[in-house]
Scaffold this motif. Structure first.
Motif, PDB file in Angstrom:
ATOM      1  N   ASP A 177      23.116  34.203  42.403  1.00 20.25           N
ATOM      2  CA  ASP A 177      22.328  34.176  43.631  1.00 20.25           C
ATOM      3  C   ASP A 177      21.857  35.586  43.972  1.00 20.25           C
ATOM      4  O   ASP A 177      22.619  36.397  44.503  1.00 20.25           O
ATOM      5  CB  ASP A 177      23.169  33.602  44.768  1.00 20.25           C
ATOM      6  CG  ASP A 177      22.394  33.513  46.074  1.00 20.25           C
ATOM      7  OD1 ASP A 177      21.144  33.652  46.051  1.00 20.25           O
ATOM      8  OD2 ASP A 177      23.036  33.307  47.111  1.00 20.25           O
ATOM      9  N   GLN A 227      19.786  36.409  46.215  1.00 18.70           N
ATOM     10  CA  GLN A 227      19.548  36.567  47.653  1.00 18.70           C
ATOM     11  C   GLN A 227      20.691  37.329  48.330  1.00 18.70           C
ATOM     12  O   GLN A 227      20.503  37.893  49.407  1.00 18.70           O
ATOM     13  CB  GLN A 227      19.349  35.207  48.310  1.00 18.70           C
ATOM     14  CG  GLN A 227      18.151  34.438  47.761  1.00 18.70           C
ATOM     15  CD  GLN A 227      16.857  35.231  47.824  1.00 18.70           C
ATOM     16  OE1 GLN A 227      16.484  35.720  48.871  1.00 18.70           O
ATOM     17  NE2 GLN A 227      16.183  35.374  46.697  1.00 18.70           N
ATOM     18  N   ILE A 257      19.807  40.845  49.483  1.00 21.57           N
ATOM     19  CA  ILE A 257      18.910  41.091  50.605  1.00 21.57           C
ATOM     20  C   ILE A 257      19.718  41.471  51.843  1.00 21.57           C
ATOM     21  O   ILE A 257      20.692  40.815  52.191  1.00 21.57           O
ATOM     22  CB  ILE A 257      18.014  39.868  50.879  1.00 21.57           C
ATOM     23  CG1 ILE A 257      17.065  39.679  49.687  1.00 21.57           C
ATOM     24  CG2 ILE A 257      17.239  40.022  52.182  1.00 21.57           C
ATOM     25  CD1 ILE A 257      16.189  38.473  49.776  1.00 21.57           C
ATOM     26  N   ASP A 291      14.526  44.181  51.147  1.00 23.70           N
ATOM     27  CA  ASP A 291      13.761  43.241  51.969  1.00 23.70           C
ATOM     28  C   ASP A 291      13.472  41.929  51.266  1.00 23.70           C
ATOM     29  O   ASP A 291      13.517  40.867  51.878  1.00 23.70           O
ATOM     30  CB  ASP A 291      12.439  43.873  52.407  1.00 23.70           C
ATOM     31  CG  ASP A 291      12.650  45.084  53.293  1.00 23.70           C
ATOM     32  OD1 ASP A 291      13.589  45.071  54.110  1.00 23.70           O
ATOM     33  OD2 ASP A 291      11.877  46.047  53.149  1.00 23.70           O
ATOM     34  N   LYS A 292      13.125  42.014  49.983  1.00 23.40           N
ATOM     35  CA  LYS A 292      12.823  40.783  49.251  1.00 23.40           C
ATOM     36  C   LYS A 292      12.965  41.014  47.757  1.00 23.40           C
ATOM     37  O   LYS A 292      12.949  42.146  47.277  1.00 23.40           O
ATOM     38  CB  LYS A 292      11.438  40.247  49.588  1.00 23.40           C
ATOM     39  CG  LYS A 292      10.277  41.093  49.126  1.00 23.40           C
ATOM     40  CD  LYS A 292       8.946  40.438  49.501  1.00 23.40           C
ATOM     41  CE  LYS A 292       7.793  41.309  49.046  1.00 23.40           C
ATOM     42  NZ  LYS A 292       6.503  40.706  49.348  1.00 23.40           N
ATOM     43  N   ILE A 293      13.110  39.893  47.076  1.00 24.22           N
ATOM     44  CA  ILE A 293      13.220  39.894  45.625  1.00 24.22           C
ATOM     45  C   ILE A 293      12.213  38.893  45.092  1.00 24.22           C
ATOM     46  O   ILE A 293      12.231  37.725  45.479  1.00 24.22           O
ATOM     47  CB  ILE A 293      14.651  39.515  45.187  1.00 24.22           C
ATOM     48  CG1 ILE A 293      15.636  40.551  45.705  1.00 24.22           C
ATOM     49  CG2 ILE A 293      14.726  39.381  43.680  1.00 24.22           C
ATOM     50  CD1 ILE A 293      17.083  40.176  45.516  1.00 24.22           C
ATOM     51  N   ASN A 294      11.299  39.355  44.266  1.00 28.60           N
ATOM     52  CA  ASN A 294      10.312  38.495  43.605  1.00 28.60           C
ATOM     53  C   ASN A 294      10.654  38.451  42.129  1.00 28.60           C
ATOM     54  O   ASN A 294      10.590  39.474  41.463  1.00 28.60           O
ATOM     55  CB  ASN A 294       8.892  39.047  43.764  1.00 28.60           C
ATOM     56  CG  ASN A 294       8.393  38.941  45.173  1.00 28.60           C
ATOM     57  OD1 ASN A 294       8.929  38.196  45.970  1.00 28.60           O
ATOM     58  ND2 ASN A 294       7.377  39.713  45.497  1.00 28.60           N
TER      59      ASN A 294
END
Length: 133
Positions: A30, A32, A35, A58-61
């Motif tokens: 995971d 996430q 973050i 802030d985010k994971i792409n």
């Protein structure tokens, strides 16, 4: 005897299918969990020093990390994730007026364990981070 030969072939086929499916499974790590805000203890070997920095993811792409590293406004550049061996590894570049920072870390048991090489300042910091938010 014929039944034994068939059983042997079925057993070998069964073992092959199980082995193949184990290697072909996608990693279920995971990402996430990275973050958020992290407080980096930049001197874990010297508990008398209180040198801290921050990182905010802030985010994971896909396999890319976005956020800030070291202090507010210092953007993460070229943040990459690798999840081989079911371990989350991250590498990134950041920089401020003092130069570039090459950072890598891994996630284990709720903490980040990493190092940051300050290229223009000529030092390598080893750190441990805990999530604050």
């Amino acid at each position: 005897m014929k039944h034994f030969a068939i059983l042997k072939k079925v057993s070998i086929l069964f073992l092959f299918i199980i082995s193949f499916s184990t290697f072909s499974q996608e990693n279920n790590t995971d990402l996430q969990l990275l973050i958020g805000e992290w407080k980096l203890d930049m001197s874990p070997q010297d508990k008398t020093d209180s040198n801290f920095a921050m990182m905010r993811i802030d985010k994971i792409n896909s396999k890319t990390v976005h956020g800030t590293f070291y202090r507010e406004g210092v953007k993460i550049q070229e943040g990459r994730i690798n999840t081989q061996l079911d371990v989350v590894y991250v590498s990134l570049i950041s920089g401020d007026n003092s130069g570039s920072y090459n950072t890598s870390f891994y996630y284990k048991n709720g903490k980040l364990y990493g190092s940051t090489h300050a290229v223009d300042r000529g030092f390598l910091a080893v750190w441990i981070a805990e999530k604050t938010k």
